[in-house]
Design a protein around this motif. Structure first.
Motif, PDB file in Angstrom:
ATOM      1  N   GLY A 115       0.803  -1.231   0.000  1.00 25.64           N
ATOM      2  CA  GLY A 115       0.000   0.000   0.000  1.00 25.64           C
ATOM      3  C   GLY A 115       0.826   1.267   0.000  1.00 25.64           C
ATOM      4  O   GLY A 115       0.356   2.321  -0.444  1.00 25.64           O
ATOM      5  N   ILE A 116       2.085   1.175   0.468  1.00 28.18           N
ATOM      6  CA  ILE A 116       2.920   2.380   0.543  1.00 28.18           C
ATOM      7  C   ILE A 116       4.034   2.420  -0.507  1.00 28.18           C
ATOM      8  O   ILE A 116       4.725   3.432  -0.622  1.00 28.18           O
ATOM      9  CB  ILE A 116       3.549   2.553   1.949  1.00 28.18           C
ATOM     10  N   ILE A 117       4.225   1.313  -1.262  1.00 27.97           N
ATOM     11  CA  ILE A 117       5.296   1.343  -2.266  1.00 27.97           C
ATOM     12  C   ILE A 117       4.778   1.326  -3.700  1.00 27.97           C
ATOM     13  O   ILE A 117       5.530   1.592  -4.624  1.00 27.97           O
ATOM     14  CB  ILE A 117       6.316   0.196  -2.061  1.00 27.97           C
ATOM     15  N   PHE A 118       3.488   1.003  -3.896  1.00 25.17           N
ATOM     16  CA  PHE A 118       2.913   0.990  -5.241  1.00 25.17           C
ATOM     17  C   PHE A 118       1.794   2.017  -5.359  1.00 25.17           C
ATOM     18  O   PHE A 118       1.097   2.292  -4.380  1.00 25.17           O
ATOM     19  CB  PHE A 118       2.310  -0.385  -5.559  1.00 25.17           C
ATOM     20  N   ASP A 119       1.607   2.548  -6.569  1.00 26.13           N
ATOM     21  CA  ASP A 119       0.391   3.322  -6.819  1.00 26.13           C
ATOM     22  C   ASP A 119      -0.655   2.380  -7.416  1.00 26.13           C
ATOM     23  O   ASP A 119      -0.437   1.181  -7.551  1.00 26.13           O
ATOM     24  CB  ASP A 119       0.664   4.543  -7.723  1.00 26.13           C
ATOM     25  N   GLU A 124      -3.963   1.538 -15.334  1.00 24.45           N
ATOM     26  CA  GLU A 124      -2.556   1.788 -15.640  1.00 24.45           C
ATOM     27  C   GLU A 124      -1.675   0.778 -14.917  1.00 24.45           C
ATOM     28  O   GLU A 124      -2.095   0.156 -13.939  1.00 24.45           O
ATOM     29  CB  GLU A 124      -2.158   3.209 -15.223  1.00 24.45           C
ATOM     30  N   VAL A 125      -0.462   0.617 -15.411  1.00 31.20           N
ATOM     31  CA  VAL A 125       0.508  -0.261 -14.756  1.00 31.20           C
ATOM     32  C   VAL A 125       1.042   0.458 -13.519  1.00 31.20           C
ATOM     33  O   VAL A 125       1.348   1.648 -13.568  1.00 31.20           O
ATOM     34  CB  VAL A 125       1.656  -0.609 -15.737  1.00 31.20           C
ATOM     35  N   ALA A 126       1.143  -0.256 -12.409  1.00 30.92           N
ATOM     36  CA  ALA A 126       1.600   0.348 -11.158  1.00 30.92           C
ATOM     37  C   ALA A 126       3.085   0.688 -11.216  1.00 30.92           C
ATOM     38  O   ALA A 126       3.862   0.060 -11.938  1.00 30.92           O
ATOM     39  CB  ALA A 126       1.338  -0.595  -9.989  1.00 30.92           C
ATOM     40  N   THR A 127       3.470   1.686 -10.442  1.00 32.61           N
ATOM     41  CA  THR A 127       4.864   2.105 -10.322  1.00 32.61           C
ATOM     42  C   THR A 127       5.403   1.664  -8.969  1.00 32.61           C
ATOM     43  O   THR A 127       4.758   1.887  -7.939  1.00 32.61           O
ATOM     44  CB  THR A 127       4.976   3.644 -10.431  1.00 32.61           C
ATOM     45  N   LEU A 128       6.568   1.032  -8.977  1.00 31.94           N
ATOM     46  CA  LEU A 128       7.222   0.653  -7.730  1.00 31.94           C
ATOM     47  C   LEU A 128       7.860   1.894  -7.108  1.00 31.94           C
ATOM     48  O   LEU A 128       8.472   2.702  -7.794  1.00 31.94           O
ATOM     49  CB  LEU A 128       8.285  -0.411  -8.016  1.00 31.94           C
ATOM     50  N   PHE A 129       7.707   2.052  -5.782  1.00 30.25           N
ATOM     51  CA  PHE A 129       8.175   3.221  -5.037  1.00 30.25           C
ATOM     52  C   PHE A 129       7.550   4.499  -5.608  1.00 30.25           C
ATOM     53  O   PHE A 129       8.243   5.466  -5.944  1.00 30.25           O
ATOM     54  CB  PHE A 129       9.706   3.310  -5.024  1.00 30.25           C
TER      55      PHE A 129
END
Length: 199
Positions: A115-119, A124-129
C-alpha cells in the motif's frame, strides 16, 4: 533437516513469490489476462482479505487481519524452531511448516508494504516506489495471478441446487505464497503419520 536449510527454503520461496508479484504489478493492469494455455491463464487481481477473497468488514478489518497474520507467523516460526531444535521432528513436518511459514510471510509482505510502495493498478501499470501510493501501512492488497479454469460451461439441469447454472472448475486465482501454504497443509494431511513421527 537443519534450521539453516529450512530458512534457505523459506527465503527461496519468498524471493520467487515477491519477484512474480512485483513483475505482475509493474507489467499488468488490474484485470489484465494472458492465456498461456486454454486451461492456464495469468490473470492479475488484488485480494483485499483472507483466502478466497473473504474480507473482515469494518474500518479496522484489514488492520486486524494483517496483525493477526503477523502473530500467526510468529507462532509458526516458533513451531519451526521447536520442531528442529528441540523435538528432532521429521523432514516431512519441517518442510510443511517451512512452506506454510513462507506462504504466510509472503502475503504479509503484500499487506504491510504494498500500500505504501505501489500506486494504483486500475487503468494503468503500477509504479514501484510511487510518489502517490494507493494505501497506507498494513492496508496493502495481496497480488494474485495464477488461474487454472480447467472446465467452463453449464452444469446439467438434473443436478440439485446448481443444475443449469454456469460453472468454472477450478475458479480460484492464487499466487506462489498461496501454493506454498496449500502444499504445506497438504503434506500435513496426506503424510500425517510421517510428518508427526520423530526421527
Amino acid at each position: 533437516m537443519s534450521l539453516r536449510k529450512a530458512y534457505l527454503l523459506i527465503f527461496i520461496l519468498l524471493l520467487v513469490d515477491q519477484v512474480t508479484k512485483i513483475y505482475i504489478k509493474t507489467n499488468f493492469i488490474l484485470g489484465e489476462e494472458v492465456e498461456v494455455f486454454k486451461w492456464f491463464k495469468i490473470l492479475f487481481i488484488e485480494n483485499d482479505g483472507m483466502a478466497w477473497g473473504t474480507v473482515i468488514p469494518g474500518v479496522y478489518g484489514k488492520l486486524f487481519l494483517t496483525l493477526f497474520r503477523l502473530v500467526a507467523v510468529g507462532g509458526i516460526g516458533y513451531w519451526l524452531w521447536d520442531s528442529i531444535e528441540r523435538k528432532n521432528s521429521s523432514n516431512y513436518l519441517i518442510v510443511a511448516i517451512s512452506l506454510i511459514l513462507a506462504g504466510a510471510f509472503g502475503n504479509i509482505i503484500d499487506s504491510v508494504f504494498y500500500g505504501i510502495i505501489f500506486d494504483d493498478s486500475q487503468q494503468e501499470v503500477a509504479t514501484l516506489f510511487a510518489d502517490q501510493p494507493y494505501g497506507t501501512w498494513f492496508h496493502g492488497k495481496v497480488v494474485d495471478m495464477f488461474y487454472f479454469p480447467f472446465w467452463h460451461g453449464n452444469l446439467p439441469s438434473w443436478l440439485p441446487v446448481w443444475g443449469g447454472k454456469e460453472f468454472t472448475f477450478f475458479n480460484a486465482i492464487f499466487n506462489i505464497a498461496d501454493m506454498a501454504i496449500s502444499t504445506g497443509v497438504g503434506i500435513l494431511i496426506f503424510f500425517n503419520k510421517k510428518a508427526f513421527h520423530h526421527e
